[in-house]
Design an enzyme around this catalytic site. Structure first.
Site: not given
Length: 437
Positions: A85, A151, A253, A255, A257, A264, A267, A327, A334
């Site tokens: 999507t 993930r 979460f 961290n 940077g 995901c 968008k 990551k 993307r």
């Protein structure tokens, strides 16, 4: 149980392989012949640890097959919709073209008692509309929603051993029957103790986008603190450690940077805002605009830091960029912050050399004018500045003394706050990171 999976991109390929690994008979349907051919040969079209092994073992067992033939889904008891999507071109809203097409492709083959199970991330209200369409064609089939929580880099683990399973079903006997069938699908995970939550369609659709929005908010919060730390001379890593010890907050979460990217979070939060506007409650999510803005500012700040480190100009300067995927443990570029920074520096005249363990080909397709190096030492050789932009373990564990023997000037910018600052400084490097002195 015979299961069909419609859409065999990232989500669908992983889901199909893992369902077969759990003992189900699975047919995966996709419109791209090359994708089907690769998956049928046990080859993952993208990098995901553990997936090639499961594709091979499940394919060899005879429980998993892939096809472009829509009629192959006939006879399946459960049909998972796993298509993308993406964000609409020029808009914030989600493009539901693929979801609608996937459901339409299933309609001629639905039998009484079949379940259509949506896993794609969609705006709230989509499932209700699709359920009406399913009932128009096959009144005794049922549409439910079962959001995914994968993930990248850990998708196989997250599918086989989920941290929660969510069902969105209709009220009454039809919903109860759907729960019974889904419990059979996920019997292994439920037996292991994975929490199973049953709710209504609307809430099930909101769970994924709400979770992603919360994570994005947490990341942008600590990056906002990083901006304040840089202005005041404070250390954002110490700050994150301190506030993360509060059990109400937690350290994950936090961290600071370059911020988030991928297919995901960016968008999804934009589509969430767009849907809130359609529902007349856009003010409820107005804070997400700042979350998005903070995230994008991190990329600009990294380019500015590079310019500062090189005396005010990056024109013609050789810069090594370590990491281009959004990551580690993924080849996904993307909306990658790392690739965005590399491209911006190149457009501003820098001589940029990019390396990544898995994402070079995807990066080259997106930015063919960038220079890429397969080997990290080749990227580092002669560099006047090193940027670590994706925290791959091989970059985190680099020996700064070895790097010192390759680079022209000992300057490093840690875009993920992942390096041992003391070790790099001890090797003679000028070390800087977002939010730290």
């Amino acid at each position: 149980m015979l299961i069909s999976v419609v859409g065999c991109g990232y989500l669908g390929a992983v889901h199909a392989a893992c369902m077969a690994e759990l003992g189900h008979e699975v047919v995966g349907l996709d419109v791209l012949p090359a994708q089907v051919e690769a998956l049928s040969a046990g080859q993952a079209p993208f990098f995901e640890p553990g997936l090639p092994e499961i594709l091979s073992s499940a394919g060899a067992s005879g429980r998993l097959r892939f096809t472009t033939d829509p009629t192959a889904v006939a006879g399946a008891r459960v049909h998972f919709v796993c298509v993308g999507t993406p964000q609409r071109s020029g808009e914030m809203a989600a493009d539901l073209t693929y979801v609608d097409a996937a459901v339409e492709s299933l309609l001629p083959h639905l039998a009484p008692g079949d379940l259509v199970v949506g896993k794609s991330t969609v705006p709230v209200g989509t499932a209700e509309r699709l359920a009406r369409r399913v009932h128009e064609v096959q009144p005794e089939a049922e549409l439910v929603w079962n959001p995914e929580f994968l993930r990248e880099g850990k998708a196989v683990q997250d599918t086989l051993h989920p941290d929660r399973i969510v069902y969105g079903v209709a009220d009454g006997p039809a919903g109860e029957r759907a729960v019974t069938v889904l419990d059979e699908v996920y019997a292994s995970a439920i037996a292991e103790g994975s929490p199973r939550l049953v709710g209504d369609l609307a809430t099930a659709q909101l769970v994924k986008v709400a979770a992603n929005s919360f994570l994005a908010t947490k990341i942008s919060f600590i990056n906002a603190m990083a901006e304040l730390c840089e202005a005041s001379g404070a250390d954002v890593t110490f700050l994150a450690d301190a506030i993360g010890l509060d059990e109400r907050i937690g350290r994950s979460f936090l961290n600071a940077g370059l911020g988030f990217g991928g297919g995901c979070l960016p968008k999804d939060i934009r589509a969430f805002m767009a849907r809130a506007g359609e529902l007349g409650v856009d003010q409820a999510l107005s804070f997400l605009r700042e979350v998005d803005a903070i995230n994008m500012r991190r990329r600009v700040r990294m380019v500015d830091l590079a310019r500062e480190e090189l005396g005010g100009s990056i024109q013609g300067r050789r810069i090594a960029v370590l990491g281009s995927s959004f990551k580690p443990d993924s080849d996904d570029v993307r909306d990658s912050p790392a690739l965005s920074v590399a491209a911006q520096m190149s457009l501003q005249g820098a001589s940029v050399v990019v390396t990544d363990p898995q994402a070079i080909e995807n990066s080259r397709r997106k930015w063919p004018d960038l220079v890429f190096a397969e080997d990290v030492d080749d990227a580092l050789t002669g560099a006047e500045l090193v940027l670590v932009l994706t925290e791959w373990q091989q970059y985190v564990s680099l020996d700064p003394t070895h790097v010192a023997g390759l680079v022209r000037d000992k300057r490093v910018l840690d875009g993920r706050n992942c390096l041992d600052a003391a070790a790099w400084r001890a090797a003679g490097f000028s070390y800087r990171a977002l939010g730290r002195r």
